[in-house]
Design an enzyme around this catalytic site. Structure first.
Site, PDB file in Angstrom:
ATOM      1  N   ARG A   1      12.322  -8.999  14.396  1.00 60.95           N
ATOM      2  CA  ARG A   1      11.452  -8.154  15.225  1.00 60.95           C
ATOM      3  C   ARG A   1      10.188  -8.929  15.580  1.00 60.95           C
ATOM      4  O   ARG A   1       9.715  -9.751  14.796  1.00 60.95           O
ATOM      5  CB  ARG A   1      11.054  -6.891  14.447  1.00 60.95           C
ATOM      6  CG  ARG A   1      12.100  -5.822  14.421  1.00 60.95           C
ATOM      7  CD  ARG A   1      11.647  -4.639  13.557  1.00 60.95           C
ATOM      8  NE  ARG A   1      10.209  -4.457  13.582  1.00 60.95           N
ATOM      9  CZ  ARG A   1       9.525  -3.823  12.628  1.00 60.95           C
ATOM     10  NH1 ARG A   1      10.133  -3.347  11.585  1.00 60.95           N
ATOM     11  NH2 ARG A   1       8.221  -3.683  12.716  1.00 60.95           N
TER      12      ARG A   1
ATOM     13  N   ARG B   1      -1.847 -10.178  13.043  1.00 63.66           N
ATOM     14  CA  ARG B   1      -2.101  -8.842  12.479  1.00 63.66           C
ATOM     15  C   ARG B   1      -2.984  -8.934  11.238  1.00 63.66           C
ATOM     16  O   ARG B   1      -3.881  -8.117  11.034  1.00 63.66           O
ATOM     17  CB  ARG B   1      -0.768  -8.173  12.104  1.00 63.66           C
ATOM     18  CG  ARG B   1      -0.031  -7.581  13.281  1.00 63.66           C
ATOM     19  CD  ARG B   1       1.378  -7.182  12.901  1.00 63.66           C
ATOM     20  NE  ARG B   1       1.432  -6.034  12.009  1.00 63.66           N
ATOM     21  CZ  ARG B   1       2.456  -5.777  11.200  1.00 63.66           C
ATOM     22  NH1 ARG B   1       3.493  -6.594  11.150  1.00 63.66           N
ATOM     23  NH2 ARG B   1       2.451  -4.715  10.436  1.00 63.66           N
TER      24      ARG B   1
ATOM     25  N   ARG C   1     -10.524   2.820   8.892  1.00 66.78           N
ATOM     26  CA  ARG C   1     -10.195   1.410   9.162  1.00 66.78           C
ATOM     27  C   ARG C   1     -11.391   0.637   9.683  1.00 66.78           C
ATOM     28  O   ARG C   1     -11.346  -0.582   9.734  1.00 66.78           O
ATOM     29  CB  ARG C   1      -9.078   1.322  10.200  1.00 66.78           C
ATOM     30  CG  ARG C   1      -7.745   1.717   9.626  1.00 66.78           C
ATOM     31  CD  ARG C   1      -6.610   1.328  10.523  1.00 66.78           C
ATOM     32  NE  ARG C   1      -5.361   1.744   9.901  1.00 66.78           N
ATOM     33  CZ  ARG C   1      -4.178   1.321  10.249  1.00 66.78           C
ATOM     34  NH1 ARG C   1      -4.067   0.465  11.226  1.00 66.78           N
ATOM     35  NH2 ARG C   1      -3.102   1.740   9.643  1.00 66.78           N
TER      36      ARG C   1
ATOM     37  N   LYS D   1       0.825  -1.220   0.000  1.00 74.11           N
ATOM     38  CA  LYS D   1       0.000   0.000   0.000  1.00 74.11           C
ATOM     39  C   LYS D   1       0.858   1.269   0.000  1.00 74.11           C
ATOM     40  O   LYS D   1       0.556   2.225  -0.705  1.00 74.11           O
ATOM     41  CB  LYS D   1      -0.934  -0.037   1.212  1.00 74.11           C
ATOM     42  CG  LYS D   1      -1.899   1.107   1.329  1.00 74.11           C
ATOM     43  CD  LYS D   1      -3.036   0.772   2.288  1.00 74.11           C
ATOM     44  CE  LYS D   1      -2.549   0.441   3.680  1.00 74.11           C
ATOM     45  NZ  LYS D   1      -2.150   1.635   4.465  1.00 74.11           N
TER      46      LYS D   1
ATOM     47  N   ARG E   1      12.107 -10.842   6.839  1.00 72.20           N
ATOM     48  CA  ARG E   1      12.940  -9.710   7.262  1.00 72.20           C
ATOM     49  C   ARG E   1      13.688 -10.039   8.557  1.00 72.20           C
ATOM     50  O   ARG E   1      13.072 -10.426   9.550  1.00 72.20           O
ATOM     51  CB  ARG E   1      12.029  -8.493   7.448  1.00 72.20           C
ATOM     52  CG  ARG E   1      12.749  -7.187   7.627  1.00 72.20           C
ATOM     53  CD  ARG E   1      11.828  -6.012   7.402  1.00 72.20           C
ATOM     54  NE  ARG E   1      10.552  -6.126   8.101  1.00 72.20           N
ATOM     55  CZ  ARG E   1       9.548  -5.283   7.944  1.00 72.20           C
ATOM     56  NH1 ARG E   1       9.657  -4.285   7.101  1.00 72.20           N
ATOM     57  NH2 ARG E   1       8.428  -5.427   8.620  1.00 72.20           N
TER      58      ARG E   1
END
Length: 230
Positions: free
Chosen positions: A164, A175, A97, A23, A131
């Site tokens: 992370r 999420r 949202r 996005k 990542r």
């Protein structure tokens, strides 16, 4: 170029997409090619918190308690900023949202188009969990695009890499599920209004030309010669 007969009136647009859907990349390309202002509610929130505005202080109290910022706070923040952009076309990113936020936005402005980036969750999960970070230097590796020479080890120091919390598979899945639950009513709301445009794919560079072609019919370009390729 706008088609003959299409008005060059101001565009009120929203972009939706899960974390990791591309996005941010698509939004930056839109503002590079088209004459509209990009308003990110996340950037807005960080700015207000840094400046210690009334809304920023209020928002920080919720964040510090680990709570979600209430709809009315996010709505106040965004609508206040939109008052400064009445003479521009704009693209809202990160707001609305929730259904109450979407309804509040519609109470103030007519939303013309909603760009929904539909990327399979499995693809997003692979993107985000690839990542790894070297904590001391902040160096970022991506297992798919920019892997370390040795698995789990920083190239320069030989120290271990970490992931992370946000990038760990179980967190990413949580999420994405939370996004789906929260956003489904918003998508349905805009679908019923006839303004939802969904662009599906697994790669941003393949989705982008379709978004570009769609917006050419809606809003003037900054540079008519601008290439469709990124």
């Amino acid at each position: 170029m706008l088609p003959r007969g299409a008005s060059a009136r101001l565009l009120r647009a929203v972009i939706l997409g899960a974390p990791g859907s591309g996005k941010g990349t698509v939004s930056s390309r839109i503002t590079k090619h088209f004459a509209l202002k990009h308003l990110s509610s996340g950037d807005l929130l960080r700015d207000d918190m840094l400046r210690g505005t009334e809304i920023g202080v209020l928002a920080k109290t919720f964040i510090d308690q680990g709570k979600l910022i209430p709809d009315e706070v996010m709505t106040r923040l965004t609508l206040h900023e939109l008052k400064n952009l009445t003479q521009y076309s704009w693209l809202l990113d990160g707001f609305p949202r929730t259904l109450p936020q979407a309804e509040a936005l519609d109470g103030a402005y007519q939303t013309d188009t909603v760009i929904n980036l539909n990327v399979p969750f499995e693809v997003i999960k692979q993107r985000l969990t690839a990542r790894w970070i070297h904590p001391a230097s902040g160096r970022v590796y991506n297992i798919e695009f920019n892997p370390p020479k040795a698995v789990g080890i920083d190239d320069l120091t030989g120290e271990p890499l970490i992931q992370r919390d946000d990038d760990q598979p179980e967190t990413v899945v949580k999420r994405l599920k939370a996004y789906e639950v929260q956003t489904h009513p918003v998508l349905e709301y805009y679908r019923k209004k006839g303004v939802l445009e969904t662009f599906s794919g697994t790669e941003t560079n393949k989705i982008w030309p379709h978004v570009y072609a769609f917006l050419q019919t809606k809003v003037p370009q900054i540079n008519q010669k601008a290439s469709v390729t990124p």
